[in-house]
Write an enzyme that holds these catalytic residues in place. Structure first.
Site, PDB file in Angstrom:
ATOM      1  N   GLU A 124       0.859  -1.184   0.000  1.00  0.00           N
ATOM      2  CA  GLU A 124       0.000   0.000   0.000  1.00  0.00           C
ATOM      3  C   GLU A 124       0.899   1.238   0.000  1.00  0.00           C
ATOM      4  O   GLU A 124       1.892   1.267   0.736  1.00  0.00           O
ATOM      5  CB  GLU A 124      -0.894   0.029   1.240  1.00  0.00           C
ATOM      6  N   GLY A 264       3.310   2.662  10.612  1.00  0.00           N
ATOM      7  CA  GLY A 264       3.135   1.878  11.831  1.00  0.00           C
ATOM      8  C   GLY A 264       2.952   0.396  11.576  1.00  0.00           C
ATOM      9  O   GLY A 264       3.624  -0.442  12.178  1.00  0.00           O
ATOM     10  N   ALA A 265       2.037   0.065  10.685  1.00  0.00           N
ATOM     11  CA  ALA A 265       1.734  -1.337  10.436  1.00  0.00           C
ATOM     12  C   ALA A 265       0.885  -1.449   9.174  1.00  0.00           C
ATOM     13  O   ALA A 265       0.423  -0.433   8.652  1.00  0.00           O
ATOM     14  CB  ALA A 265       0.964  -1.921  11.618  1.00  0.00           C
ATOM     15  N   MET A 266       0.697  -2.696   8.714  1.00  0.00           N
ATOM     16  CA  MET A 266      -0.034  -2.881   7.456  1.00  0.00           C
ATOM     17  C   MET A 266      -0.931  -4.112   7.550  1.00  0.00           C
ATOM     18  O   MET A 266      -0.498  -5.181   7.972  1.00  0.00           O
ATOM     19  CB  MET A 266       0.996  -3.018   6.316  1.00  0.00           C
ATOM     20  N   GLU A 267      -2.166  -3.926   7.095  1.00  0.00           N
ATOM     21  CA  GLU A 267      -3.218  -4.918   7.312  1.00  0.00           C
ATOM     22  C   GLU A 267      -3.305  -6.005   6.250  1.00  0.00           C
ATOM     23  O   GLU A 267      -4.399  -6.556   6.026  1.00  0.00           O
ATOM     24  CB  GLU A 267      -4.561  -4.181   7.386  1.00  0.00           C
ATOM     25  N   HIS A 300      -6.407  -1.869  15.347  1.00  0.00           N
ATOM     26  CA  HIS A 300      -6.652  -1.176  14.076  1.00  0.00           C
ATOM     27  C   HIS A 300      -6.421  -2.119  12.889  1.00  0.00           C
ATOM     28  O   HIS A 300      -7.284  -2.256  12.014  1.00  0.00           O
ATOM     29  CB  HIS A 300      -5.748   0.055  13.986  1.00  0.00           C
ATOM     30  N   GLU A 301      -5.245  -2.759  12.879  1.00  0.00           N
ATOM     31  CA  GLU A 301      -4.933  -3.619  11.718  1.00  0.00           C
ATOM     32  C   GLU A 301      -5.887  -4.807  11.670  1.00  0.00           C
ATOM     33  O   GLU A 301      -6.333  -5.206  10.594  1.00  0.00           O
ATOM     34  CB  GLU A 301      -3.480  -4.096  11.765  1.00  0.00           C
ATOM     35  N   HIS A 304      -9.227  -3.870  10.217  1.00  0.00           N
ATOM     36  CA  HIS A 304      -9.215  -3.706   8.754  1.00  0.00           C
ATOM     37  C   HIS A 304      -9.669  -4.971   8.029  1.00  0.00           C
ATOM     38  O   HIS A 304     -10.063  -4.902   6.864  1.00  0.00           O
ATOM     39  CB  HIS A 304      -7.796  -3.373   8.276  1.00  0.00           C
TER      40      HIS A 304
HETATM   41  N1  HT7 Z   1      -3.142   0.903   5.724  1.00  0.00           N
HETATM   42  C1  HT7 Z   1      -1.804   1.069   6.185  1.00  0.00           C
HETATM   43  C2  HT7 Z   1      -1.136   2.117   5.398  1.00  0.00           C
HETATM   44  C3  HT7 Z   1       0.336   1.968   5.253  1.00  0.00           C
HETATM   45  C4  HT7 Z   1       1.093   2.672   4.339  1.00  0.00           C
HETATM   46  C5  HT7 Z   1       0.757   3.618   3.413  1.00  0.00           C
HETATM   47  C6  HT7 Z   1       1.762   4.191   2.641  1.00  0.00           C
HETATM   48  C7  HT7 Z   1       3.060   3.784   2.814  1.00  0.00           C
HETATM   49  C8  HT7 Z   1       3.402   2.843   3.767  1.00  0.00           C
HETATM   50  C9  HT7 Z   1       2.407   2.280   4.521  1.00  0.00           C
HETATM   51  N2  HT7 Z   1       2.454   1.359   5.508  1.00  0.00           N
HETATM   52  C10 HT7 Z   1       1.170   1.148   5.945  1.00  0.00           C
HETATM   53  C11 HT7 Z   1      -1.714   1.397   7.631  1.00  0.00           C
HETATM   54  C12 HT7 Z   1      -2.996   1.505   8.324  1.00  0.00           C
HETATM   55  O1  HT7 Z   1      -3.628   2.537   8.301  1.00  0.00           O
HETATM   56  O2  HT7 Z   1      -3.474   0.542   8.869  1.00  0.00           O
HETATM   57 ZN    ZN Z   2      -5.492   1.746   8.756  1.00  0.00          ZN
END
Ligand code: HT7
Ligand code: ZN
Length: 889
Positions: A124, A264-267, A300-301, A304
């Site tokens: 993302e 922070g983190a990615m879902e 949060h993650e 999602h």
């Molecule tokens: N949805 C995730 C967004 C995110 C992101 C966006 C751009 C570049 C790096 C990134 N790492 C994570 C995070 C969230 O809102 O849960």
């Molecule tokens: Zn998010």
């Protein structure tokens, strides 16, 4: 670089049913083979248009086949950003694309890259195109199968989305794993991890009786620190079932912690990837704030999975559809796990400190932006935090049950789809039979509305009228604004501060609070049967993200509310208004005085800190019924950002000095009471650290009192702080003492910093705190120390966490605004340097200059000079280009 416009949205000409990916991970070149089952999405009888796939300049095309046949060179075109198949066959067809990439050289941390020797992905918003040529847009949803091949010794763990289908040995020392994800998803949710990781495993049984395996992976040295994240995950799963009836939908849920991560983190579906600072925790390394953040972000993650993954965004302009909604959900989760009033206060304080200034600056955008150059720049407090406030509007207007009905209909209608904010609004409106079009304007208008309220009491009629007037200021590209729907939650306080019963003309008995709908430029509401002239408690719970101006609100009104308002948010807010009035008055006096007059003399001449305010502060501090965390929030003066927001062309150094002066006065006048609070809230020796409401309340109140006393700069207090620093049994107390010490020019400061470093030199996450506390230090001339820290072994320029601690820590400090411009120059240098390494990090640092219009003319000129200097750099990334050019417009 050209902007992309929301109004230009067109559905894709092709869709993809399935994606088969094979990754051959190698130390030199990694090969990715992608087999796509494509199908037409263009008009039924039309000719097949060219197929344009997105790519990136560091992706090399190695092979291209249609239906198993190599495509001749004349059949396609490659540019640094795309691959176009010129004449695709009519009807469904299979396309095979082979690319070569070098994850080990990828310092952007987008696409596939290496962190701590392990492979991981971040797709993302548009990172997937850094792996292979693809229809990299969220409305193309496909089912993925992923095969990973790698050296078995170096990369024993191979993970991707969904379920593990197969694994085995290959020739030589290599092995493989095949993963299959049954749920269609956009490519931004794709993930891959390969490395020497260890795991902690647990299970969760859903309400319907399904057992889900939960795994958290880290590097071997860190696995003892994941227990809290695991508990938070299980709590999140239960909460989503209880509050929204949403169960997890696969048999496996993985979290992986990595050190190098832009956010922070990615879902990613079933394979969340986290910045390690948001997973790893133990009392000796993490503060209460860290624990709270971990709980919130794990939630949060996880949330999602439904709001973002099962129902996703049609295009990136709709980002708030998933982010605003998911922030709203994680705020509700944290509120339910901890103190709901304090959580609300913290969230509003953050919104006002950072989102209000974004809304007032050159990057102001609606929660659903109309255009962007680089989408990464729109992961903002506006899209996230203001977006959550807009979701909260539905909740306030419809009530919890109405909101739930809307959510149920949203999932019923859109599960498995990529949709828009309008679809969400329609589900809320249709489920409740309500016209919510007034909420719609919040999606398209930037800027923070000001709501001015005037009141009138008619003693003869026993009626009380509330009249409202709303204005949204012009923002870049939006000169004229229309009224929005503002739910104004109100109560009326009697002379003893108790709630009066509410009766609204034609509405009967309403209890202690009611929601007024302000949907026009002017609105007016009359309460009847109001026995005495009341004090209105307006915008209870901060029921809309507006600036509230209350005409005729006196200090007596505010003190009554500060002491008694039954709405905890407004009780806190009354204190903030009293402090703000005082700060602005003292600032005005100091700004108007000759520079030769000492600040304390100017403030004293303007009345200093009045006795009534000290008494109100003391009453809160000594109130036996109030929760300690609430007290600590009530003792906190408005932040620098909030004060600057209220002053035209502010001198930030003077703002800092005035704020410091008020703390010093409170400390001087209430020293015994603050010392008593410290003593009363010492956690008894031998009590093991726990992150729970009771212990956190004691620590925060004690540490807040300590910090206020620290402003006195007395040797006795400094010694006490050093002792507390050394004797602290957890990181919360240790950091609290260190933060205060760090702002004092005493030998204790250096001693504490050295001892802290020596004790933690092998803990990179703890060293981030060490960097940040020095970077944000307010001592004059601190810039030289911050520059020197760039050469310290604790700082690694390719690790975003280090850059955020050092550069953003500094940019938030008063030294950023040093009158000689040295702070601006340092941040300008840092942006230019970082842009060669990591565009997203560079543009976040550049964001420090976007508020320049809030400051005095000299500082404006110096900040603009830095923006111009950055803009002139050749080969600037699109990320930084967008921030600096929009700022200079
Ligand atoms: N949805 C995730 C967004 C995110 C992101 C966006 C751009 C570049 C790096 C990134 N790492 C994570 C995070 C969230 O809102 O849960
Ligand atoms: Zn998010």
């Amino acid at each position: 670089p050209q902007p992309i416009f929301r109004a230009d949205y067109k559905p894709p000409a092709y869709l993809i049913d399935t994606v088969h990916l094979t990754f051959s991970l190698n130390e030199d070149v990694t090969h990715v083979t992608s087999r796509l089952a494509l199908k037409p999405n263009y008009a039924e009888n039309g000719a097949a248009p060219p197929l344009l796939l997105n790519g990136r300049d560091d992706v090399k095309l190695v092979g291209l086949k249609v239906a198993g046949q190599a495509v001749p060179e004349s059949g396609y075109e490659v540019t640094p950003k795309s691959l176009t198949l010129l004449s695709p066959p009519a009807g469904p067809f299979e396309l095979e694309v082979v690319t070569a990439i070098k994850p080990q050289d990828n310092s952007l941390l987008e696409g596939l890259y290496k962190s701590g020797g392990n492979y991981c992905t971040q797709c993302e918003a548009e990172g997937f195109r850094g792996i292979t040529y693809f229809l990299d847009r969220p409305d193309v949803m496909a089912r993925y199968t992923t095969r990973i091949e790698a050296d078995a010794g170096k990369y024993p763990v191979l993970l991707s989305n969904g379920n593990l289908k197969e694994e085995g040995q290959l020739e030589g020392s290599r092995h493989y794993a095949v993963w299959e994800d049954p749920f269609p998803k956009p490519c931004y949710l794709f993930a891959l991890v390969a490395g020497a990781l260890v795991k902690k495993e647990d299970t969760y049984t859903t309400g319907s009786g399904k057992t889900v395996t939960l795994r958290i992976y880290t590097q071997p040295a860190n696995i003892s620190q994941v227990d809290f994240a695991m508990v938070s995950l299980k709590k999140s799963m239960k909460w989503d079932e209880d509050v929204y009836g949403l169960e997890y939908d696969l048999d496996l849920f993985n979290i992986v912690a990595v050190d190098d991560f832009n956010m922070g983190a990615m879902e990613n579906k079933s394979l969340n990837i986290f910045n390690s600072r948001l997973v790893l925790a133990d009392p000796d390394s993490s503060t209460d704030g860290d624990y709270a953040r971990i709980e919130g972000v794990v939630g949060h993650e996880y949330f999602h999975n439904w709001t973002g993954n099962r129902v996703t965004c049609r295009d990136w302009f709709q980002l708030t559809l998933k982010e605003g909604l998911t922030v709203f959900r994680d705020q509700g989760f944290s509120a339910d796990m901890n103190s709901a009033p304090v959580k609300r206060i913290e969230d509003v304080a953050l919104l006002r400190a950072s989102q209000f200034s974004e809304d007032a600056g050159p990057m102001a955008h609606p929660i659903r932006p109309d255009s962007y150059i680089k989408m990464d720049n729109f992961y903002t407090v506006t899209v996230y935090e203001k977006g959550s406030e807009i979701i909260r509007l539905y909740h306030t207007l419809l009530g919890p049950q109405g909101f739930r009905k809307g959510m149920d209909l949203y999932f019923q209608r859109h599960d498995g789809q990529a949709v828009t904010c309008d679809d969400f609004l329609a589900a809320m409106a249709d489920a409740n039979g309500e016209d919510l079009s007034g909420v719609g304007r919040w999606y398209s208008q930037a800027g923070t509305p000001t709501l001015t309220v005037s009141t009138a009491y008619d003693a003869a009629k026993k009626s009380f009228t509330i009249s409202t007037h709303q204005v949204t200021p012009p923002t870049n590209g939006q000169p004229d604004k229309l009224p929005v729907l503002i739910p104004l939650k109100v109560g009326l306080l009697g002379p003893d501060g108790q709630d009066l019963p509410l009766h609204l003309e034609g509405k009967g008995d309403l209890g202690a609070s009611t929601v007024l709908r302000c949907d026009a430029e002017h609105n007016s509401f009359t309460f009847t049967d109001v026995a005495v002239e009341p004090v209105p408690s307006l915008l209870r719970g901060f029921s809309a993200p507006v600036k509230l101006v209350v005409q005729g609100q006196t200090d007596d009104h505010l003190r009554l509310m500060f002491a008694h308002d039954s709405d905890p948010f407004n009780r806190w807010e009354a204190g903030q208004r009293l402090y703000m009035k005082l700060l602005l008055q003292l600032y005005g006096a100091a700004a108007g005085a000759a520079s030769s007059v000492p600040l304390a003399d100017c403030c004293a001449a303007a009345g200093g800190v009045p006795g009534e305010l000290v008494a109100a502060f003391r009453a809160v501090l000594e109130d036996g019924k109030l929760d300690g965390s609430f007290k600590a929030m009530a003792m906190r003066l408005p932040s620098m950002a909030e004060i600057v927001d209220r002053i035209d062309e502010a001198d930030p150094v003077l703002v800092w000095q005035v704020r410091h002066y008020v703390y010093q006065q409170l400390a001087q006048q209430l020293r015994p009471q603050l010392e008593a609070a410290i003593k009363a809230n010492d956690v008894p020796p031998g009590t093991p650290y726990e992150f729970n409401a009771q212990q956190c309340a004691r620590r925060v109140l004690r540490n807040m009192s300590e910090s206020i006393l620290g402003s006195l700069e007395s040797p006795e207090i400094q010694e006490q702080l050093l002792r507390r620093f050394r004797e602290a049994t957890n990181m919360t107390d240790r950091m609290a003492a260190l933060t205060v010490l760090c702002d004092t020019d005493t030998p204790g400061r250096e001693q504490a910093l050295q001892e802290f470093y020596a004790a933690n030199k092998d803990k990179p996450l703890v060293l981030l705190k060490w960097l940040a506390v020095q970077a944000s230090c307010a001592l004059p001339g601190n810039i030289a120390k911050v520059r020197a820290l760039m050469g310290h072994p604790a700082f690694t320029i390719t690790t975003p966490n280090c850059c955020y601690s050092l550069f953003l820590g500094f940019a938030r400090s008063v030294n950023f605004h040093a009158a000689d411009g040295s702070g601006y120059e340092f941040i300008g240098d840092s942006v230019i340097k970082m842009d060669k390494i990591n565009h997203q990090v560079a543009s976040r640092i550049a964001g420090a200059f976007t508020t320049f219009k809030q400051y005095d003319k000299e500082r404006q000129a110096m900040m603009v000079a830095q923006l111009r200097r950055i803009a002139a750099v050749e080969g600037l990334s699109e990320n930084v280009f967008e921030i600096v050019t929009k700022s200079l417009q």
